[in-house]
Design an enzyme around this catalytic site. Sequence first.
Site, PDB file in Angstrom:
ATOM      1  N   GLU A  96      77.287  40.462  43.555  1.00 23.51           N
ATOM      2  CA  GLU A  96      78.377  40.251  44.517  1.00 23.51           C
ATOM      3  C   GLU A  96      78.109  39.116  45.493  1.00 23.51           C
ATOM      4  O   GLU A  96      78.378  39.212  46.680  1.00 23.51           O
ATOM      5  CB  GLU A  96      78.674  41.555  45.283  1.00 23.51           C
ATOM      6  CG  GLU A  96      79.095  42.708  44.400  1.00 23.51           C
ATOM      7  CD  GLU A  96      80.240  42.333  43.471  1.00 23.51           C
ATOM      8  OE1 GLU A  96      81.145  41.608  43.905  1.00 23.51           O
ATOM      9  OE2 GLU A  96      80.199  42.752  42.309  1.00 23.51           O
ATOM     10  N   GLY A  97      77.586  38.028  44.980  1.00 27.77           N
ATOM     11  CA  GLY A  97      77.308  36.854  45.804  1.00 27.77           C
ATOM     12  C   GLY A  97      75.857  36.803  46.196  1.00 27.77           C
ATOM     13  O   GLY A  97      75.336  37.725  46.818  1.00 27.77           O
TER      14      GLY A  97
END
Length: 603
Positions: A455-456
């Site tokens: 997620e990043g």
Amino acid sequence: MATPLSRRDLEFLLYEWLDVEKLTARERFAEHSRETFDAVLELSEDLATKCFAPVNKLGDQNEPYVGDDGKVVLPAEIGSGIAEFVKAGLMASSFDESLGGMQLPTVINRASSAWFQAANASMSSYAFLTVGNANLLAEYGTPEQIDTWVRPMVEGRFSGTMCLSEPQAGSSLADITTKAEPMADGTYRITGTKMWISAGDHELTENIVHLVLAKAPGGGPGVKGISLFIVPKYLADGTRNDVALVSLNHKMGNRATTNTLLNFGDGTYSPATESGATENPPAHSVPGAVGYLVGEEHRGLSYMFHMMNEARIGVGFLATSIGYAGYLASLEYAKVRTQGRPVDQKDPTSKPVPIIEHADVKRMLLAQKSYVEGALALGLYCSTLVDEELTTTGADRDRATLLLDVLTPITKSWPSQWCLEANNLAIQVHGGYGYTKEFDVEQYYRDNRLNAIHEGAHGIHGLDLLGRKVTMQGGAGLALLVETIATSIERASADDATATYAAELRSSLDRLVEVTAKVWSAGDPSLALANATAYLEAAGHIVIAWMWLEQLLAVGDKSGDFYDGKRAAAQYFYRYELPKTGPQLDLLEALDRTTLNTDPAWL
């Protein structure tokens, strides 16, 4: 085997600090009580320890593979454990009653989920992704889409994924090439490839509902051209959609969650062939994977952020939970493992002492405790902000939304870095046994290493925090965070037991504000953001110091080992960790150009 999470700590954070019982006074949660909350948490602990934890090593040592029939094979115990989770109604715990859910507060649902994340990170991810997918569609889907896809996910019959990344694009979503061609019947044909798709293929559920980012005609370049589509593995009539598993990715950890490379619309599952089409083929026989538009064209990324932000907090919880499990395992080991004698004990015939008696081992355990209990507090605090968004209006809702926006990159990234460090220290406490497969802590480290990327990546959230979140609305985001922390500082300043901590936090917070202004004063975004990761780490430590100050205020003058442990962990964080922000803020204030000025040829 050590318990993977502390029920006592959860009770303290939920009831003695956050006072979540007050949520039952709100209409949305009026049918709940302390008794229903406790029942859910007790059920979660029981299922997690009986159905998830015993399968953790099994899933790690028996990775998914593709059988001769082209289907993904997982240990049967994973499917049966998830079935027990669904049977208990926990898949539906946070959803509205109108969808068959329990309508629990987010903060209770997150506390419940943490038990499963701590017990078996890989198994928990299937539910985690499905819930996020269903929440997005419940918010933005049409009534028909909700009936067709969301309700079966809430029931646990279908599962869900998020399909963003592509082999050539990674986190740079502006560069995705997956295409969506509109059809006359209102559907779309999706063609392209998606990479790193967790839970992208398996036989655990009847169907898999993929949420796919793709570019429809007329959207223009960059992220503004992205639309969002429902692309199921099987269509509503049972026809196999043209979604093909190309391969499974083999990871260092979190192995029992399938991670996939998927092709959409490559002809592997030709709808025309599947349907036996003749001269008058059905509409879905047009080549390509059938997709259904979510919301409006070219607004897909804004919709996907609903799931992405939920997932970012979820990843923070996952990192925290794995770190917590490692801490408790190393704590139990340190109590029973005897080795060495106190440094002032010169008699070689005296009995060795448990290693927990040694100062350096206590240092490592205190560090872990300060990381995981601080991170858990932050995750639960942010979950209460979600509940504020759901149950308030006007200025109160806007405040909760803005504060949550600012805290989200920290809530995702800080645990992913420092609860991984807790796992590192847990291995060290175990000594030579720590990196053997016979002990759980080596797997915890491997499982947790992925969360700094999920997620990043870490650096992306540094750019998000410094480049967007603290500057949004003319700096209102940072101002609100400072105001909120200052309220805690003011309360703590009035108590002799916490006044020193309050002063230290005030000094660090003031410095963060000054440095933020200095970084942006040069008018050079490249220079301002060159050391955004250092900013993220410094801001994160300051926020966790705030979480510890809040916990001390909740402890007050209560006595007992549990409360003394809170005091010791807070003292450790303020003595050993908060001072680390000084050199980081110095670096930022100096507008250092080392990374900018380094020629790639030098590396």
